[in-house]
Design a protein around this motif. Structure first.
Motif, PDB file in Angstrom:
ATOM      1  N   GLN A  15     -15.877 -65.223  38.374  1.00 36.19           N
ATOM      2  CA  GLN A  15     -16.172 -65.586  36.992  1.00 36.19           C
ATOM      3  C   GLN A  15     -17.675 -65.771  36.827  1.00 36.19           C
ATOM      4  OE1 GLN A  15     -15.063 -69.526  35.256  1.00 36.19           O
ATOM      5  NE2 GLN A  15     -13.643 -68.248  34.084  1.00 36.19           N
ATOM      6  N   LEU A  16     -18.233 -65.084  35.837  1.00 40.12           N
ATOM      7  CA  LEU A  16     -19.648 -65.193  35.513  1.00 40.12           C
ATOM      8  C   LEU A  16     -19.768 -65.874  34.161  1.00 40.12           C
ATOM      9  CD1 LEU A  16     -20.698 -61.533  36.348  1.00 40.12           C
ATOM     10  CD2 LEU A  16     -20.753 -63.507  37.870  1.00 40.12           C
ATOM     11  N   SER A  17     -20.629 -66.889  34.059  1.00 40.19           N
ATOM     12  CA  SER A  17     -20.815 -67.615  32.802  1.00 40.19           C
ATOM     13  C   SER A  17     -22.291 -67.671  32.454  1.00 40.19           C
ATOM     14  CB  SER A  17     -20.292 -69.044  32.928  1.00 40.19           C
ATOM     15  OG  SER A  17     -18.921 -69.030  33.242  1.00 40.19           O
TER      16      SER A  17
ATOM     17  N   TYR B  65     -23.976 -68.602  21.980  1.00 43.86           N
ATOM     18  CA  TYR B  65     -22.647 -68.322  22.498  1.00 43.86           C
ATOM     19  C   TYR B  65     -22.569 -68.729  23.962  1.00 43.86           C
ATOM     20  CZ  TYR B  65     -22.829 -64.951  18.617  1.00 43.86           C
ATOM     21  OH  TYR B  65     -22.984 -64.350  17.404  1.00 43.86           O
ATOM     22  N   MET B  66     -21.355 -69.031  24.406  1.00 42.84           N
ATOM     23  CA  MET B  66     -21.066 -69.139  25.836  1.00 42.84           C
ATOM     24  C   MET B  66     -20.259 -67.892  26.166  1.00 42.84           C
ATOM     25  SD  MET B  66     -21.121 -70.308  28.856  1.00 42.84           S
ATOM     26  CE  MET B  66     -21.989 -71.833  28.632  1.00 42.84           C
ATOM     27  N   MET B  67     -20.764 -67.088  27.076  1.00 43.06           N
ATOM     28  CA  MET B  67     -20.092 -65.849  27.453  1.00 43.06           C
ATOM     29  C   MET B  67     -19.548 -65.988  28.863  1.00 43.06           C
ATOM     30  SD  MET B  67     -22.461 -62.932  25.776  1.00 43.06           S
ATOM     31  CE  MET B  67     -22.446 -62.771  23.990  1.00 43.06           C
ATOM     32  N   THR B  68     -18.282 -65.618  29.015  1.00 43.64           N
ATOM     33  CA  THR B  68     -17.618 -65.690  30.309  1.00 43.64           C
ATOM     34  C   THR B  68     -17.061 -64.312  30.640  1.00 43.64           C
ATOM     35  OG1 THR B  68     -17.009 -67.978  29.875  1.00 43.64           O
ATOM     36  CG2 THR B  68     -15.849 -66.877  31.662  1.00 43.64           C
ATOM     37  N   PHE B  69     -17.424 -63.816  31.792  1.00 45.71           N
ATOM     38  CA  PHE B  69     -16.963 -62.517  32.272  1.00 45.71           C
ATOM     39  C   PHE B  69     -16.078 -62.766  33.488  1.00 45.71           C
ATOM     40  CE2 PHE B  69     -21.227 -62.273  30.576  1.00 45.71           C
ATOM     41  CZ  PHE B  69     -21.133 -61.257  29.636  1.00 45.71           C
ATOM     42  N   THR B  70     -14.862 -62.278  33.466  1.00 51.15           N
ATOM     43  CA  THR B  70     -13.960 -62.399  34.606  1.00 51.15           C
ATOM     44  C   THR B  70     -13.865 -61.027  35.257  1.00 51.15           C
ATOM     45  OG1 THR B  70     -12.724 -64.142  33.489  1.00 51.15           O
ATOM     46  CG2 THR B  70     -11.663 -63.094  35.371  1.00 51.15           C
ATOM     47  N   LEU B  71     -14.346 -60.922  36.491  1.00 52.76           N
ATOM     48  CA  LEU B  71     -14.372 -59.656  37.220  1.00 52.76           C
ATOM     49  C   LEU B  71     -13.176 -59.596  38.145  1.00 52.76           C
ATOM     50  CD1 LEU B  71     -18.125 -59.651  38.275  1.00 52.76           C
ATOM     51  CD2 LEU B  71     -17.123 -59.074  36.074  1.00 52.76           C
TER      52      LEU B  71
ATOM     53  N   GLY C 198     -10.782 -56.206  40.097  1.00 53.15           N
ATOM     54  CA  GLY C 198     -11.052 -55.116  41.020  1.00 53.15           C
ATOM     55  C   GLY C 198     -12.200 -54.257  40.532  1.00 53.15           C
ATOM     56  N   PRO C 199     -12.646 -53.313  41.353  1.00 49.28           N
ATOM     57  CA  PRO C 199     -13.759 -52.450  40.975  1.00 49.28           C
ATOM     58  C   PRO C 199     -13.564 -51.807  39.602  1.00 49.28           C
ATOM     59  CG  PRO C 199     -13.258 -52.140  43.273  1.00 49.28           C
ATOM     60  CD  PRO C 199     -12.190 -53.046  42.717  1.00 49.28           C
ATOM     61  N   GLY C 200     -14.558 -52.010  38.725  1.00 51.89           N
ATOM     62  CA  GLY C 200     -14.552 -51.427  37.392  1.00 51.89           C
ATOM     63  C   GLY C 200     -13.789 -52.210  36.347  1.00 51.89           C
ATOM     64  N   SER C 201     -13.227 -53.356  36.704  1.00 52.24           N
ATOM     65  CA  SER C 201     -12.387 -54.111  35.775  1.00 52.24           C
ATOM     66  C   SER C 201     -13.004 -55.475  35.464  1.00 52.24           C
ATOM     67  CB  SER C 201     -10.995 -54.299  36.382  1.00 52.24           C
ATOM     68  OG  SER C 201     -10.193 -55.117  35.568  1.00 52.24           O
ATOM     69  N   TYR C 202     -13.179 -55.761  34.177  1.00 54.33           N
ATOM     70  CA  TYR C 202     -13.678 -57.061  33.758  1.00 54.33           C
ATOM     71  C   TYR C 202     -13.072 -57.428  32.408  1.00 54.33           C
ATOM     72  CZ  TYR C 202     -16.742 -55.147  30.162  1.00 54.33           C
ATOM     73  OH  TYR C 202     -17.216 -54.522  29.031  1.00 54.33           O
ATOM     74  N   ASP C 203     -13.021 -58.710  32.111  1.00 55.98           N
ATOM     75  CA  ASP C 203     -12.658 -59.234  30.796  1.00 55.98           C
ATOM     76  C   ASP C 203     -13.816 -60.091  30.327  1.00 55.98           C
ATOM     77  OD1 ASP C 203      -9.999 -58.199  30.659  1.00 55.98           O
ATOM     78  OD2 ASP C 203      -9.336 -59.791  32.001  1.00 55.98           O
TER      79      ASP C 203
END
Length: 151
Positions: free
Chosen positions: A113-115, A127-133, A135-140
Motif C-alpha cells: 500500500q502506497l499513501s 487529497y489523500m491518495m492510496t494505491f494498493t499494488l 501482482g505485476p501490473g495490477s493496482y487500485d
C-alpha cells in the motif's frame, strides 16, 4: 504520448545496457529524461512466476506529477534483473492534475500500500491518495478529499 514511450525505452534499454555491458552507469544516467523527478524502490513482491520489487517513478511535467509503477523481477541462475510490467497511473494523467508527495509504502500480507498527500495544481484542493499494488501490473487507487480543519 511520446514522452511515455521515451521513458519506457530509456529505462528498459539503459537497464539492459548496464546488465549486459561494462557501460558506466553515469553515462546512462545522463540519458534519463529531465521530467523524471524521483525514482524509489518500495516493496518486494513474490508470485509463482518469480519475485522482485516494485519501483515508483514520479514525473513532473508542466507543474503536475505523474506516477509509473514498475514491477522488477530478480534474475535467477545468472540472468539479469529486468522489468516485467510497467504501468502508468492514468488517473493522475486524466482526472487529477496534482502535485504529489512521494508515496510512503506499507507492506501488507497480500499487497503493498502506497499513501500520499496531493494538491490540485488549479484549485489547491487536497487529497489523500492510496494505491494498493497487487501482482505485476495490477493496482487500485482510492482518493479521499481532505477538508480544511478548524473550529
Amino acid at each position: 504520448m511520446s514522452k511515455l514511450v521515451y521513458l519506457f525505452a530509456g529505462l528498459f534499454v539503459n537497464s539492459a545496457v548496464l546488465a549486459n555491458n561494462n557501460a558506466t552507469p553515469l553515462k546512462d544516467v545522463y540519458k534519463l529524461p529531465v521530467w523524471v523527478d524521483q525514482v524509489q524502490r518500495v516493496c518486494p513482491w513474490k508470485s509463482k512466476a518469480g519475485s522482485g520489487y516494485v519501483r515508483m517513478i514520479r514525473t513532473e511535467v508542466d507543474g503536475r506529477h505523474g506516477l509509473f509503477l514498475q514491477w522488477v523481477r530478480k534474475g535467477i541462475a545468472g540472468a539479469p534483473t529486468q522489468p516485467t510490467s510497467t504501468v502508468l497511473v492514468e488517473e493522475l494523467t486524466h482526472e487529477f492534475p496534482v502535485r504529489l508527495e512521494m508515496p510512503k509504502a506499507k507492506l501488507l500480507p497480500n499487497s503493498c500500500q502506497l499513501s500520499a498527500t496531493a494538491e490540485n495544481i488549479n484549485t489547491e484542493r487536497r487529497y489523500m491518495m492510496t494505491f494498493t499494488l497487487k501482482g505485476p501490473g495490477s493496482y487500485d487507487m482510492q482518493v479521499t478529499r481532505l477538508y480544511e480543519g478548524g473550529l
